[in-house]
Motif scaffolding. Structure first.
Motif, PDB file in Angstrom:
ATOM      1  N   ALA A 114      32.225  42.625  35.487  1.00 24.47           N
ATOM      2  CA  ALA A 114      31.912  42.283  36.862  1.00 24.47           C
ATOM      3  C   ALA A 114      30.491  42.904  36.766  1.00 24.47           C
ATOM      4  CB  ALA A 114      32.450  43.608  37.716  1.00 24.47           C
ATOM      5  N   TYR A 313      41.774  38.948  38.135  1.00 26.64           N
ATOM      6  CA  TYR A 313      40.812  39.273  38.960  1.00 26.64           C
ATOM      7  C   TYR A 313      41.967  39.207  40.870  1.00 26.64           C
ATOM      8  CZ  TYR A 313      37.161  38.914  36.361  1.00 26.64           C
ATOM      9  OH  TYR A 313      36.359  39.286  34.614  1.00 26.64           O
ATOM     10  N   GLU A 329      30.851  42.386  44.660  1.00 28.87           N
ATOM     11  CA  GLU A 329      30.392  41.454  44.552  1.00 28.87           C
ATOM     12  C   GLU A 329      28.744  41.364  45.049  1.00 28.87           C
ATOM     13  OE1 GLU A 329      33.311  38.157  46.254  1.00 28.87           O
ATOM     14  OE2 GLU A 329      34.085  37.981  44.248  1.00 28.87           O
ATOM     15  N   THR A 332      27.451  42.085  41.884  1.00 29.73           N
ATOM     16  CA  THR A 332      27.985  41.886  40.734  1.00 29.73           C
ATOM     17  C   THR A 332      28.028  40.277  40.788  1.00 29.73           C
ATOM     18  OG1 THR A 332      30.307  41.780  41.525  1.00 29.73           O
ATOM     19  CG2 THR A 332      29.089  43.470  40.619  1.00 29.73           C
ATOM     20  N   LEU A 335      33.257  37.104  41.657  1.00 24.20           N
ATOM     21  CA  LEU A 335      33.907  37.389  41.235  1.00 24.20           C
ATOM     22  C   LEU A 335      35.194  36.603  40.825  1.00 24.20           C
ATOM     23  CD1 LEU A 335      33.717  41.189  40.194  1.00 24.20           C
ATOM     24  CD2 LEU A 335      33.076  39.390  38.640  1.00 24.20           C
TER      25      LEU A 335
END
Ligand code: X2X
Length: 336
Positions: A114, A313, A329, A332, A335
């Motif tokens: 991630a 995921y 998210e 990151t 995802l």
């Protein structure tokens, strides 16, 4: 057992002794707290905790005295978590991924591949995602200090073969900590994960109960896992940190001025520990290679793609829920 006058007296004697000892401690400090953890004394966590304890003793003028129990002295992570909850120990550092057996949201930072780097980690954990997790932890009557301590980006080691692509993990008997996320992720990658508490990892590797394990370099070094492993594959497959936890009742018992001091010192020690681990990351690969560990690099894309294909995921997004996933998210990128 029959109750005789003799063992009745022996019992009374032991009780009186415990009381006397309790009083002797209480005279030294008003608050004698136990802090337990699972790491070797040489790991930055314990080096910084030692400084922290001294700083707290000084700043509270001896009113708060913390005793450190490192290296699983008080039992496995599972044992220490129940002691923390019952109040047998007051302070404990635990990976959020293992804490997730009690607080499901606490494993979210361990989602595979991630975080791209530490900047993304601290943005999330010192920001909204960390605050969200701490609020979930508080519902279990545990207090998580604001600054999570660094464990690190985890790397796969093995005694049998290097891991370069997901294919190399196929069927590999790999120790993972006791946590549904770890098991789920390594199953999705095709490995054969076995849950083992950290206290037993060295001997499990030595006796070849498992082929490999995964941990950050600072642990591979301080726990001397390089002695019983041959390969270290730089997978950086997840970032893991230690929440510094307090038993809720023990925390409330501290007067507010002391609570402020203790929290500030714990968070400051955590920031120093982060810097120590970062410094070790920069030097340990060479040091461990000199000790015989064989390193290889990997491409995160291939592993991420495998997890995506396996539905990893999507499955975990549904478990954590949209709110938590969106917070992840934010640091990151997309995802799932
Ligand atoms: O058990 C482990 O591998 C360790 C030490 O990294 C954790 O506490 C998650």
């Amino acid at each position: 057992m029959t109750i005789t006058r003799r063992n009745l007296l022996a019992g009374a004697g032991a009780g009186a002794l415990a009381l006397t000892m309790g009083r002797a401690f209480a005279e030294k400090a008003e608050f004698n707290y136990k802090y337990a953890n699972n790491l070797p004394v040489t790991h930055p966590m314990n080096l910084r905790a030692k400084e922290m304890v001294e700083a707290i003793r000084t700043e509270t003028k001896g009113r708060v005295d913390i005793q450190i129990f490192p290296n699983n002295q008080l039992g496995s992570d599972t044992d220490m978590l129940s002691q923390l909850r019952s109040g047998g120990i007051e302070l404990f550092t635990m990976s959020g991924l293992i804490l997730s057996t009690l607080v499901p949201a606490a494993s979210i930072n361990g989602i595979g591949f991630a975080f791209a780097d530490y900047a993304a980690v601290w943005k999330a954990m010192d920001g909204d995602l960390g605050a969200y997790i701490r609020a979930q932890i508080a519902k279990s009557n545990l207090i998580a200090m604001e600054k999570i301590w660094d464990n690190g980006f985890r790397q796969v080691t093995s005694s049998t073969r290097p891991v370069t692509t997901p294919d190399d993990l196929k069927g590999m008997k790999l120790r993972v900590p006791t946590s549904p996320l770890w098991t789920s992720m390594f199953k999705a990658l095709g490995a054969a994960p076995v849950s083992i508490n950290f206290a037993e990892v060295y001997s499990a590797l030595q006796t070849k109960v498992v082929e490999g394990q995964e941990n950050p370099l600072a642990i591979i070094s301080t726990a001397k896992l390089y002695e019983v492993q041959k390969y270290c594959s730089l997978t950086n497959h997840m970032w893991d940190g230690f929440w510094f936890l307090a038993n809720g009742r023990a925390w409330e018992r501290l007067p507010e001025n002391l609570r402020t001091i203790v929290a500030r010192q714990i968070n400051a020690a955590g920031m120093n520990e982060r810097a120590d681990v970062a410094a070790l990351n920069a030097t340990l690969q060479k040091e461990l290679a000199d000790k015989g560990l064989v390193f290889n690099k990997t491409r995160a894309d291939a592993f991420r793609e495998q997890l995506r294909r396996a539905g990893f995921y999507a499955e975990w997004k549904a478990k954590y829920g949209d709110e938590a996933w969106a917070l992840l998210e934010r640091s990151t990128g997309k995802l799932a």
